[in-house]
Design a protein around this motif. Structure first.
Motif, short mmCIF file in Angstrom:
data_model
loop_
_atom_site.label_atom_id
_atom_site.label_comp_id
_atom_site.label_asym_id
_atom_site.label_seq_id
_atom_site.Cartn_x
_atom_site.Cartn_y
_atom_site.Cartn_z
N LEU A 142 0.83 -1.21 0.00
CA LEU A 142 0.00 0.00 0.00
C LEU A 142 0.86 1.26 0.00
O LEU A 142 0.55 2.25 -0.68
CB LEU A 142 -0.93 -0.01 1.22
N PHE A 233 -1.86 3.74 8.17
CA PHE A 233 -2.19 2.35 7.91
C PHE A 233 -2.08 1.55 9.20
O PHE A 233 -1.19 1.79 10.02
CB PHE A 233 -1.25 1.77 6.86
N THR A 255 -6.38 3.38 6.97
CA THR A 255 -6.61 2.21 6.11
C THR A 255 -6.21 0.99 6.92
O THR A 255 -5.08 0.89 7.39
CB THR A 255 -5.76 2.29 4.83
N ALA A 351 -7.97 -4.53 2.20
CA ALA A 351 -7.81 -3.24 2.88
C ALA A 351 -9.11 -2.47 2.79
O ALA A 351 -9.75 -2.42 1.74
CB ALA A 351 -6.68 -2.43 2.24
#
Length: 370
Positions: A142, A233, A255, A351
């Motif tokens: 990501l 994240f 995320t 995700a």
């Protein structure tokens, strides 16, 4: 009904190794056990099994807020009640010491959603609702896709926090992503002002959180006070957002790693049945994950000879390529004699981000999808 036509229920234990907060919605409490009841009742009605199945639920305060002893004691109680298998414990810090007790004392198979490979063993199987080894690779994916080459890492002082961080360091080294700061957090929600200030001074282009999730509670507020809004994240700690509004707000704009994918047809067919029976359609990870665990147990029970803890353990090893309701389309469940992690395929993790309505979330990406 005659004596010859009746039988005692097959008992399966369920340990939730933290006490759910009082504000946890009642429907979500039911989402823990209703998937088992639905799968078990359907198997009985279809003649797949010829005896009733019963879930015996225990909720205890293990780590990070309680103790390992409470978890091991609960496991022993379920064994004494005649459970052939136990679903739980689930928090990595509780799983590893409980595994020792299972191998030395109980010898009753356990299935867990822990992400720790140290849980895996002769009697211990995993539906890793995330993974301390896999998730750091996903974070790096990501980050690369977002163009982030310098990252700051918050690390909860826990079993999972340290393992996440070590594996993330290794993956960043392979990809040339530079970790510009590692800042420690407590396992529980504490004042994080100094930690966030220190992170801000390092000026990373994105943030990663490693841990169970309670340490994240006040990070958003501290970021807002600094007027700093970097991409951020986190792990399957993200799934704690469903606990209550406090946790939802804590994970807003992060995320996270999840296992609910609305494009999975097996999961959607299961939720169709769920909605028809219970009058609600819970579109998040717990019901579809628990469907997979319950379905695996049903399949193993039909293969167990004799119907004993060892017989069920050996039968779990024969469950192969069962379509999964959780994860991306195509995810399967397979165990084996030396295979103890059940979900197969990179897409068992996805995700997601939370929506501001406090109810829904949306897909951001699939693990392994180019």
């Amino acid at each position: 009904m005659s004596y010859e036509s009746t039988a005692q229920p097959i008992k399966i234990g369920y340990i939730m190794d933290f006490i759910l907060p009082d504000v946890y919605p009642e429907d979500m409490r039911k989402d823990l056990t209703d998937p088992f009841d639905l799968v078990f009742n359907e198997a009985r009605e279809q003649g797949v099994i010829d005896r009733p199945l019963e879930i015996i639920y225990r909720e205890v305060e293990g780590l990070p807020k309680g103790s390992v002893k409470a978890v091991i004691d609960a496991y022993g109680e379920l064994v004494d009640e005649g459970c052939l298998a136990v679903f739980g414990p689930h928090i990595s810090d509780n799983c590893v010491p409980t595994k020792e007790a299972i191998e030395e004392r109980f010898r009753v198979p356990a299935l867990s959603v822990t992400g720790s490979d140290d849980w895996l063993g002769e009697w211990t199987f995993s539906f890793p609702q995330g993974s301390l080894t896999d998730e750091p690779i996903f974070w790096a994916d990501l980050l690369e896709k977002g163009g982030h080459r310098e990252v700051g890492v918050f690390v909860e002082q826990s079993e999972s926090g340290h393992h996440y961080c070590k594996n993330f360091e290794d993956e960043c080294r392979r990809r040339g992503i530079r970790i510009v700061a590692e800042v420690s957090l407590a396992q529980t929600a504490q004042d994080v002002t100094k930690a966030v200030d220190a992170m801000c001074e390092a000026k990373p282009s994105a943030l990663v959180h490693c841990g169970f999730g309670f340490g994240i509670v006040f990070i958003n507020a501290a970021l807002e006070a600094l007027k700093w809004d970097p991409p951020r994240f986190t792990s399957t700690a993200f799934q704690n957002a469903w606990m209550n509004p406090v946790m939802w707000n804590a994970f807003m704009n992060w995320t996270g790693v999840d296992q609910y994918d609305e494009q999975n047809p097996v999961g959607q067919r299961f939720l169709d049945k769920y909605e028809a029976v219970y009058g609600r359609r819970p579109q998040y990870c717990v019901p579809v994950v628990n469907h997979d665990v319950a379905s695996t147990l049903v399949r193993a029970i039909t293969l167990a000879h004799p119907l004993s803890p060892r017989g069920l353990k050996e039968a779990l090893e024969k469950v192969k390529m069962m379509p999964a309701a959780s994860g991306a389309p195509g995810t399967r469940v397979s165990f084996g004699k030396w295979t103890r992690r059940g979900w197969m395929g990179a897409g068992y993790l996805v995700a997601r981000q939370l929506d501001s309505d406090g109810i829904n979330s949306h897909l951001v990406g699939r693990f392994g999808e180019e």
